[in-house]
Scaffold this motif. Structure first.
Motif, PDB file in Angstrom:
ATOM      1  N   THR A 186       0.847  -1.198   0.000  1.00 25.01           N
ATOM      2  CA  THR A 186       0.000   0.000   0.000  1.00 25.01           C
ATOM      3  C   THR A 186       0.878   1.241   0.000  1.00 25.01           C
ATOM      4  O   THR A 186       1.878   1.296   0.723  1.00 25.01           O
ATOM      5  N   ILE A 187       0.511   2.213  -0.812  1.00 27.15           N
ATOM      6  CA  ILE A 187       1.050   3.571  -0.698  1.00 27.15           C
ATOM      7  C   ILE A 187      -0.117   4.460  -0.287  1.00 27.15           C
ATOM      8  O   ILE A 187      -1.169   4.453  -0.937  1.00 27.15           O
ATOM      9  N   ALA A 188       0.058   5.202   0.794  1.00 25.56           N
ATOM     10  CA  ALA A 188      -1.000   6.060   1.327  1.00 25.56           C
ATOM     11  C   ALA A 188      -0.550   7.512   1.289  1.00 25.56           C
ATOM     12  O   ALA A 188       0.591   7.827   1.665  1.00 25.56           O
ATOM     13  N   GLN A 189      -1.437   8.395   0.857  1.00 25.33           N
ATOM     14  CA  GLN A 189      -1.141   9.822   0.793  1.00 25.33           C
ATOM     15  C   GLN A 189      -2.376  10.620   1.191  1.00 25.33           C
ATOM     16  O   GLN A 189      -3.473  10.377   0.674  1.00 25.33           O
ATOM     17  N   TRP A 190      -2.194  11.550   2.110  1.00 23.24           N
ATOM     18  CA  TRP A 190      -3.279  12.423   2.543  1.00 23.24           C
ATOM     19  C   TRP A 190      -3.129  13.798   1.901  1.00 23.24           C
ATOM     20  O   TRP A 190      -2.025  14.326   1.761  1.00 23.24           O
ATOM     21  N   ASN A 191      -4.243  14.366   1.516  1.00 22.82           N
ATOM     22  CA  ASN A 191      -4.316  15.751   1.070  1.00 22.82           C
ATOM     23  C   ASN A 191      -5.423  16.405   1.883  1.00 22.82           C
ATOM     24  O   ASN A 191      -6.605  16.321   1.525  1.00 22.82           O
ATOM     25  N   GLY A 192      -5.029  16.997   3.012  1.00 21.69           N
ATOM     26  CA  GLY A 192      -6.035  17.469   3.956  1.00 21.69           C
ATOM     27  C   GLY A 192      -6.751  16.279   4.560  1.00 21.69           C
ATOM     28  O   GLY A 192      -6.125  15.389   5.139  1.00 21.69           O
ATOM     29  N   ASP A 193      -8.069  16.251   4.432  1.00 21.52           N
ATOM     30  CA  ASP A 193      -8.855  15.140   4.972  1.00 21.52           C
ATOM     31  C   ASP A 193      -9.181  14.092   3.916  1.00 21.52           C
ATOM     32  O   ASP A 193     -10.041  13.235   4.138  1.00 21.52           O
ATOM     33  N   ARG A 194      -8.518  14.151   2.791  1.00 14.94           N
ATOM     34  CA  ARG A 194      -8.771  13.204   1.712  1.00 14.94           C
ATOM     35  C   ARG A 194      -7.591  12.236   1.603  1.00 14.94           C
ATOM     36  O   ARG A 194      -6.427  12.646   1.648  1.00 14.94           O
ATOM     37  N   ALA A 246      -0.429   1.831   6.992  1.00 13.94           N
ATOM     38  CA  ALA A 246       0.157   2.758   6.020  1.00 13.94           C
ATOM     39  C   ALA A 246      -0.562   4.101   6.051  1.00 13.94           C
ATOM     40  O   ALA A 246       0.076   5.168   6.040  1.00 13.94           O
ATOM     41  N   ALA A 247      -1.894   4.069   6.073  1.00  9.41           N
ATOM     42  CA  ALA A 247      -2.668   5.311   6.082  1.00  9.41           C
ATOM     43  C   ALA A 247      -2.445   6.091   7.376  1.00  9.41           C
ATOM     44  O   ALA A 247      -2.339   7.331   7.361  1.00  9.41           O
ATOM     45  N   LEU A 248      -2.373   5.377   8.488  1.00  6.51           N
ATOM     46  CA  LEU A 248      -2.137   6.035   9.771  1.00  6.51           C
ATOM     47  C   LEU A 248      -0.752   6.679   9.796  1.00  6.51           C
ATOM     48  O   LEU A 248      -0.587   7.829  10.239  1.00  6.51           O
ATOM     49  N   ALA A 249       0.252   5.955   9.302  1.00  9.91           N
ATOM     50  CA  ALA A 249       1.616   6.488   9.284  1.00  9.91           C
ATOM     51  C   ALA A 249       1.701   7.722   8.397  1.00  9.91           C
ATOM     52  O   ALA A 249       2.400   8.699   8.724  1.00  9.91           O
ATOM     53  N   ALA A 250       0.989   7.691   7.267  1.00 14.66           N
ATOM     54  CA  ALA A 250       1.001   8.850   6.374  1.00 14.66           C
ATOM     55  C   ALA A 250       0.346  10.058   7.041  1.00 14.66           C
ATOM     56  O   ALA A 250       0.818  11.202   6.899  1.00 14.66           O
ATOM     57  N   ARG A 251      -0.715   9.835   7.775  1.00 14.04           N
ATOM     58  CA  ARG A 251      -1.389  10.964   8.427  1.00 14.04           C
ATOM     59  C   ARG A 251      -0.547  11.531   9.563  1.00 14.04           C
ATOM     60  O   ARG A 251      -0.463  12.751   9.742  1.00 14.04           O
ATOM     61  N   GLN A 252       0.124  10.629  10.302  1.00 14.88           N
ATOM     62  CA  GLN A 252       0.921  11.087  11.441  1.00 14.88           C
ATOM     63  C   GLN A 252       2.182  11.815  11.001  1.00 14.88           C
ATOM     64  O   GLN A 252       2.645  12.728  11.690  1.00 14.88           O
ATOM     65  N   THR A 253       2.775  11.412   9.879  1.00 12.97           N
ATOM     66  CA  THR A 253       4.014  12.041   9.424  1.00 12.97           C
ATOM     67  C   THR A 253       3.776  13.200   8.466  1.00 12.97           C
ATOM     68  O   THR A 253       4.699  13.990   8.205  1.00 12.97           O
ATOM     69  N   GLY A 254       2.574  13.295   7.902  1.00 15.46           N
ATOM     70  CA  GLY A 254       2.297  14.336   6.932  1.00 15.46           C
ATOM     71  C   GLY A 254       2.971  14.112   5.594  1.00 15.46           C
ATOM     72  O   GLY A 254       3.070  15.039   4.774  1.00 15.46           O
ATOM     73  N   ARG A 255       3.402  12.901   5.331  1.00 12.52           N
ATOM     74  CA  ARG A 255       4.080  12.552   4.078  1.00 12.52           C
ATOM     75  C   ARG A 255       3.462  11.258   3.542  1.00 12.52           C
ATOM     76  O   ARG A 255       2.926  10.436   4.304  1.00 12.52           O
TER      77      ARG A 255
END
Length: 729
Positions: A186-194, A246-255
């Motif tokens: 999985t590759i997870a990326q957040w853009n704000g709340d999306r 993966a999604a949690l780590a992306a949200r916590q790190t902002g990357r």
């Protein structure tokens, strides 16, 4: 049903995505280029049950390149709402980093996120986790089972007690793992709340809903992309804990964060076909007619979720049996949750059922095919419904002829070639025809090309290709001018890519959408005074090679390009759909599987020499893909029969053979001549395409055919899978 000429459907077309795959240009889940991506490595529990008492991550955090170490000690509380219309199971799904409890060996207890994969891997080994460990329960035979699921008709106990011939048999099937070539990633990326996920999944819609539920955001705030899947066999039918990690780590790190499971982690990070103990009692008359069957099944599941599959179905409807009683009990163990695997339920049930039929045939002195013929039902006795189509007897006839069944000496251990004992066996295959509501988008462009989209998947059966064939015929275009796209949750929704339902469901939606676009063009032409087709009856117009023409006068017509350009239209587009009807029919694919084995008389080694499968699978959309599916299904069944099993250390729940060196799967040297024959025909009750599905049916029946051949060769019944040399010595 479209009245269009059928030029693409039914032809042995090569995969439209084949060049991308063999040249390495097909991007799988972990291969999508995302700027600034971090790498995550999961820290797995090293005990099978208990709780985490401490986590010392200071050394890991101090390692160069490490951005974060996340565990239950610092992870935010996640909503974990219910996720309707997903593949979540009864119970409570594993909630990663939400408490200190360890429920199975290998459960994620922390994740290290770093700038490079190597830094994350090394730092993960520096995380010191301490436990209050308890002995895990991993033995299917010693743990109390839950309340049974049951089925009954007639009075099976009385009928069995008075039967002329009685058999009381016990079968054991080992746990099997999917082992796809592509690991889960999985590759997870957040853009704000999306949230955007590039994920290995068989159902982008299910993963979308699951992750939206985990994080408490709207479904449409999650986009899941999965254009290519490197094999899955059922392992991608739900979002496993690593996707949330993966999604949690992306949200916590902002990357953006990339997480790829190792081959070892696939054995406990995703599901598996569970172990089964299956007791089958059979009653019959002296001439081989079944009077009673009693099925008692125990299957492993996890302690926190209940997994069940359709293991009872074949015993209810495959053969005419007036008295049937079944009980299916799940046994909660300290393991991760099982999941569907190719031929789910039916492949498992076929082993005891088909081996028992073989034993009964020898007990009453009948040919195994003749015994099955004598017990052919007139209708589905589990529901009373008529069969839509059931050409099983024809499968036996064709298979026996093509395999040379009548040339066999029926006596066990009667045929020998030097040190090798030769045997042949047969088994029946069945798999129900699944269908689900689906939608598809279709567009014809002014340049004469077309685009068709649907949020389906392609884990290997060739969805890109078969949908292109259906769309090309419905639009009257060549396959080289049609582009089919899938694997994006923003596309029209589909059911899961599993259970052999994609062709019947998504294919029907594709045809509907393309039929509607074609009809738009025809309506435009017959109403356009400048068109050669002006005034023609719409039903008299077909489209061939991109030209709208009269069916009985192909010289009168015009191309899509000319029609749209003249009317200043850049495109014609629509969304089509398919919803299964509620016709009261029993719909299944059927097959007869024949196997020949050689068994070394001194060493007990089993070598498969040849195999034939004859299938009643409805209309075959793409023969080349169908042949590929048959070979793959047979190879999987050979693995289940002779090689595949999981070994668990009862002391800590560790899977001992969690690698492809010790968990054996068939390789080229194991596979002899494999042949598949599909009966020509269709089943219109299943939907407008007349298909039944063939990805599952070609797996079912393989293991019992081999087991029956081993008995014929050696005279020894082996009721455990896999069949090992030790069992034959």
């Amino acid at each position: 049903m479209t009245q269009q000429p059928q030029r693409a459907v039914g032809t042995p077309m090569s995969r439209v995505d084949g060049r991308l795959k063999v040249t390495g240009h097909a991007a799988y889940a972990a291969e999508h280029p995302v700027d600034g991506v971090l790498h995550a490595v999961i820290v797995d529990s090293s005990v099978g049950k208990g709780r985490v008492t401490s986590i010392d991550d200071r050394a890991a955090r101090a390692h160069p390149g490490v951005v974060a170490v996340i565990s239950h000690l610092n992870a935010p509380r996640l909503p974990y709402r219910d996720a309707p219309n997903s593949n979540n199971l009864p119970g409570t799904r594993l909630r990663v980093f939400q408490d200190d409890q360890v429920r199975f060996f290998g459960q994620p207890v922390a994740v290290v996120v770093a700038s490079t994969l190597e830094a994350a891997q090394h730092a993960a080994r520096l995380v010191d986790v301490r436990y209050d460990a308890q002995p895990p329960s991993t033995d299917l035979n010693t743990v109390p089972a839950g309340e049974p699921g049951s089925y009954a008709r007639g009075d099976a106990d009385s009928a069995l007690s008075t039967a002329d011939v009685k058999l009381d048999l016990e079968y054991h099937m080992s746990r099997n793992h999917h082992n796809p070539m592509e690991p889960h990633a999985t590759i997870a990326q957040w853009n704000g709340d999306r949230l955007t996920l590039w994920d290995k999944t068989q159902w982008v819609g299910g993963t979308q809903r699951d992750l939206a539920a985990v994080f408490g955001i709207p479904d449409d705030a999650v986009r899941v992309l999965s254009p290519f899947v490197g094999g899955a066999f059922g392992s991608g039918l739900r979002a496993w804990p690593h996707v949330t990690v993966a999604a949690l780590a992306a949200r916590q790190t902002g990357r953006p964060v990339k997480l790829v499971l190792t081959r070892r982690q696939l054995y406990f990070g995703t599901g598996f076909r569970p172990r089964y103990n299956y007791r089958l009692r059979v009653g019959a008359t002296r001439d081989g007619r079944l009077t009673a069957m009693i099925h008692d099944i125990r299957a492993e599941t996890s302690s926190y979720e209940t997994f069940q599959e359709a293991t009872l179905a074949p015993g209810q409807m495959l053969y005419s049996t007036p008295n049937v009683r079944q009980e299916y009990r799940t046994v909660p163990l300290d393991v991760n949750t099982p999941i569907w695997m190719r031929g789910p339920g039916y492949a498992t049930a076929s082993f005891p059922l088909e081996c028992a039929l073989d034993e009964l045939a020898y007990a009453v002195g009948l040919d195994p095919i003749e015994l099955r013929r004598r017990n052919e039902p007139e209708r589905d006795e589990s529901t009373g419904e008529p069969f839509s189509t059931r050409r099983l007897l024809e499968c036996y006839t064709v298979g026996a002829r093509e395999f040379g069944w009548r040339r066999r000496n029926p006596a066990p251990r009667s045929t020998r070639e030097g040190d090798w004992l030769i045997g042949t066996g047969v088994a029946t295959a069945v798999y129900h025809t699944a269908r689900g509501a689906a939608q598809a988008y279709a567009r014809v462009n002014a340049d004469g090309t077309a685009l068709v989209q649907s949020a389906s998947s392609d884990m290997g059966p060739g969805t890109y290709t078969s949908m292109t064939q259906v769309a090309a015929d419905a639009l009257g275009l060549g396959t080289d001018t049609v582009r089919f796209e899938l694997g994006d949750s923003m596309m029209p929704p589909t059911p899961p890519h599993g259970g052999s339902q994609t062709m019947a469901s998504v294919g029907s939606a594709v045809q509907d959408a393309c039929d509607k676009v074609r009809q738009q063009a025809i309506t435009m032409a017959v109403n356009d005074p400048r068109s050669p087709l002006h005034g023609a009856a719409p039903g008299d117009v077909i489209v061939r090679d991109g030209r709208l023409v009269l069916r009985n006068d192909p010289t009168r017509g015009e191309s899509y390009r000319a029609l749209l350009t003249r009317n200043n239209r850049a495109q014609l587009e629509t969304v089509g759909g398919y919803t299964p009807d509620q016709a009261r029919r029993s719909m299944s694919a059927y097959g007869a599987v024949f196997a020949e084995v050689a068994v070394d008389a001194r060493l007990g080694l089993v070598r498969l020499r040849r195999m034939l499968g004859v299938y009643d699978a409805g209309r075959i959309i793409s023969p080349k893909l169908a042949e590929s599916q048959a070979i793959g299904g047979m190879v999987g069944g050979i693995g289940s029969a002779l090689l595949e099993h999981t070994v668990t250390d009862p002391r800590d729940g560790r899977i001992v053979n969690a690698n492809l060196a010790d968990y054996l799967v068939p390789v080229n040297a194991d596979i002899p001549e494999l042949r598949a024959i599909y009966l020509d025909g269709e089943d219109r009750a299943t939907g407008p395409l007349g298909v039944k599905g063939l990805g599952e049916i070609v797996y079912v029946g393989v293991a019992p055919a081999i087991a029956n051949a081993v008995f014929h060769a050696t005279g020894r019944r082996v009721r455990n899978l896999p069949i090992t040399a030790e069992a034959l010595l």
